[in-house]
Design an enzyme around this catalytic site. Structure first.
Site, mmCIF file in Angstrom:
data_model
loop_
_atom_site.group_PDB
_atom_site.id
_atom_site.type_symbol
_atom_site.label_atom_id
_atom_site.label_comp_id
_atom_site.label_asym_id
_atom_site.label_seq_id
_atom_site.Cartn_x
_atom_site.Cartn_y
_atom_site.Cartn_z
ATOM 1 N N ASP A 18 137.256 -114.851 44.191
ATOM 2 C CA ASP A 18 136.587 -115.788 43.296
ATOM 3 C C ASP A 18 136.731 -117.175 43.894
ATOM 4 O O ASP A 18 137.791 -117.794 43.829
ATOM 5 C CB ASP A 18 137.229 -115.704 41.902
ATOM 6 N N PHE A 63 141.750 -117.206 36.305
ATOM 7 C CA PHE A 63 140.608 -117.580 35.463
ATOM 8 C C PHE A 63 139.319 -117.148 36.153
ATOM 9 O O PHE A 63 139.083 -117.477 37.310
ATOM 10 C CB PHE A 63 140.554 -119.093 35.193
ATOM 11 N N LYS A 103 129.887 -123.843 40.753
ATOM 12 C CA LYS A 103 130.392 -125.227 40.766
ATOM 13 C C LYS A 103 129.800 -126.104 41.875
ATOM 14 O O LYS A 103 128.677 -126.560 41.755
ATOM 15 C CB LYS A 103 131.922 -125.199 40.820
HETATM 16 C C1 LIG Z 1 137.931 -119.662 39.573
HETATM 17 C C2 LIG Z 1 136.858 -119.743 38.526
HETATM 18 N N1 LIG Z 1 136.078 -118.678 38.296
HETATM 19 C C3 LIG Z 1 135.104 -118.698 37.384
HETATM 20 C C4 LIG Z 1 134.865 -119.815 36.618
HETATM 21 C C5 LIG Z 1 133.777 -119.789 35.592
HETATM 22 O O1 LIG Z 1 132.699 -120.550 36.007
HETATM 23 P P1 LIG Z 1 131.575 -121.017 34.975
HETATM 24 O O2 LIG Z 1 132.216 -121.969 34.020
HETATM 25 O O3 LIG Z 1 130.510 -121.639 35.840
HETATM 26 O O4 LIG Z 1 131.073 -119.787 34.283
HETATM 27 C C6 LIG Z 1 135.640 -120.962 36.825
HETATM 28 C C7 LIG Z 1 135.433 -122.169 36.009
HETATM 29 O O5 LIG Z 1 136.283 -123.013 35.860
HETATM 30 C C8 LIG Z 1 136.667 -120.922 37.797
HETATM 31 O O6 LIG Z 1 137.451 -121.985 38.031
#
Ligand SMILES: Cc1ncc(COP(=O)(O)O)c(C=O)c1O
Length: 399
Positions: free
Chosen positions: A215, A128, A245
């Site tokens: 990520d 994700f 986050k």
């Molecule tokens: C691993 C990861 N990358 C990217 C995102 C996307 O972040 P945002 O919701 O702040 O755009 C998330 C959100 O859950 C995530 O868990």
């Protein structure tokens, strides 16, 4: 709930109005234990006094100017992030998806420097990375992509944890320029990278001149017991890392960090953000780092993780419906042998906030500021909720 809100979420029937530490209160003043942290955001808990003070003081001083001027707190935060990560340079965004967009753009610039005009980024199944057009294309979940075709191109997908699959891709394609990987797949079911996986990706990236992009949106900022998930591998440094986050404890901030050759890819005009890195959010993120350091919360995350996981393992031992308890630090997954989405509502009704991901994995992401007693309370309450639900399910099966 207002009918004027677009229907992008299946919301739980509760509205919180106040929080303190690990606790939240709803409109009826009912108390809840927050073992979810807004999905890995409020690592320092709710209404943390240092964070609230930083917000208030900065709001009274200066909230926003523009990235066409120097921004004092942005520079200070960039220096701190570089120091704790080993990375060289930072671009500030407002969210995780935007941080990943910046990473993807860096990979494209790297490709064009290498005169590759149809570059591919290796991404993982069950990953994700966000909901923007490029990040949903990178995400390994067809349900998230459905309806948004044509998808942004330039991604090749391999199973998570499978180094041999990456090597096979390298043998087949000479236009790969980067690998994008989560140190623990959060949305994908709390799946930590297997031993040797991240180090193996680093070696392949070095061999083929690919950017290693991690990520850390969910795993970063102490969640796993190190500042960043990649730091669980001795001596490893990625080329690019995305954060969001927990970085702002609830104020919207994301960051894309780069090291070495990747750090000098962006030039003026290549990328930008109106709000990104404004004085308010950067001062808050700077305070988040200071509090984690002052209160030794990285070590605390490790201790709490052991306490919670040991507690869960003891309580659930011999329970055949519990397949595995896994995770890293305070990113903990309890894998069940059946879909268990309805546990989210059951737990809410019992005053506990949890989440279920990948259909059958209970995910808890408690704050790093838990007391031992609060950690035990999460375990006791969660175990009771799961046991009651399993007992009812068993009755239904035998009916
Ligand atoms: C691993 C990861 N990358 C990217 C995102 C996307 O972040 P945002 O919701 O702040 O755009 C998330 C959100 O859950 C995530 O868990």
């Amino acid at each position: 709930m207002s009918t004027h809100l677009m229907s992008t979420y299946n919301r739980q029937p509760v509205t919180f109005v106040r929080g303190e530490g690990v606790r939240l209160w709803d409109e009826q003043d009912r108390e809840y234990l927050d073992a979810l942290c807004g999905i890995a955001v409020t690592g320092l808990g709710h209404a943390h006094p240092d964070i609230s003070d930083a917000i208030c003081e900065q709001a009274r001083t200066l909230i926003h100017t523009s990235n066409v001027y120097g921004v004092h707190w942005q520079s200070r935060l960039a220096d701190r992030l570089a120091a704790i990560s080993g990375m060289d340079r930072v671009f500030f965004s407002n969210s995780g998806a935007e941080a990943n967009e910046a990473a993807i753009k860096l990979a494209r610039l790297h490709a064009h420097n290498r005169q590759i005009d149809d570059p591919q980024i290796l991404v993982m199944e069950t990953s994700f990375h966000g909901r923007t057009l490029a990040t949903l294309a990178a995400t390994g979940n067809p349900a998230i992509q459905k309806g948004f075709e044509p998808l942004v191109g330039g991604f090749l997908r391999v199973p998570y944890g499978d180094l041999a699959a990456i090597e096979q891709m390298a043998a087949k394609h000479d236009n790969i320029v980067a690998v994008l990987v989560e140190p623990v797949q959060g949305e994908g079911g709390v799946r930590p990278a297997p031993m040797g996986y991240l180090g193996g990706i680093r070696a392949l990236c070095d061999r083929y001149d690919w950017l290693m992009m991690v990520d850390e949106v969910q795993t970063g900022m102490g969640r796993t017991g190190h500042w960043f998930g990649f730091q669980h591998v001795d001596g490893l440094l990625p080329d690019v890392m995305s954060l969001a986050k927990g970085l702002g404890n609830g104020v919207p901030i994301g960051a894309c960090l780069a090291a070495g050759k990747a750090a000098n890819l962006f030039a003026p005009g290549n990328h930008g953000s109106t709000f990104g890195g404004n004085p308010l959010v950067c001062r808050v993120a700077h305070t988040v780092i200071a509090v984690i350091e002052r209160d030794q919360l990285l070590q605390r995350a490790v201790t709490l993780s052991t306490r919670i996981r040991t507690g869960l393992a003891a309580e659930f031992s011999g329970e055949p419906a519990i397949v595995e308890i896994r995770g890293l630090g305070l990113l903990i997954g309890i894998v069940l042998d059946r879909p268990c989405g309805e546990l989210v509502r059951r737990a809410l009704d019992a005053g506990l906030l949890i989440n279920v991901t990948a259909n059958s994995v209970i995910r808890i992401l408690p704050p790093l500021v838990l007391s031992d007693a609060e950690a035990d309370e999460i375990v006791t309450r969660l175990v009771r909720i799961v046991r009651d639900w399993l007992a009812e399910n068993a009755e239904q099966v035998s009916d």
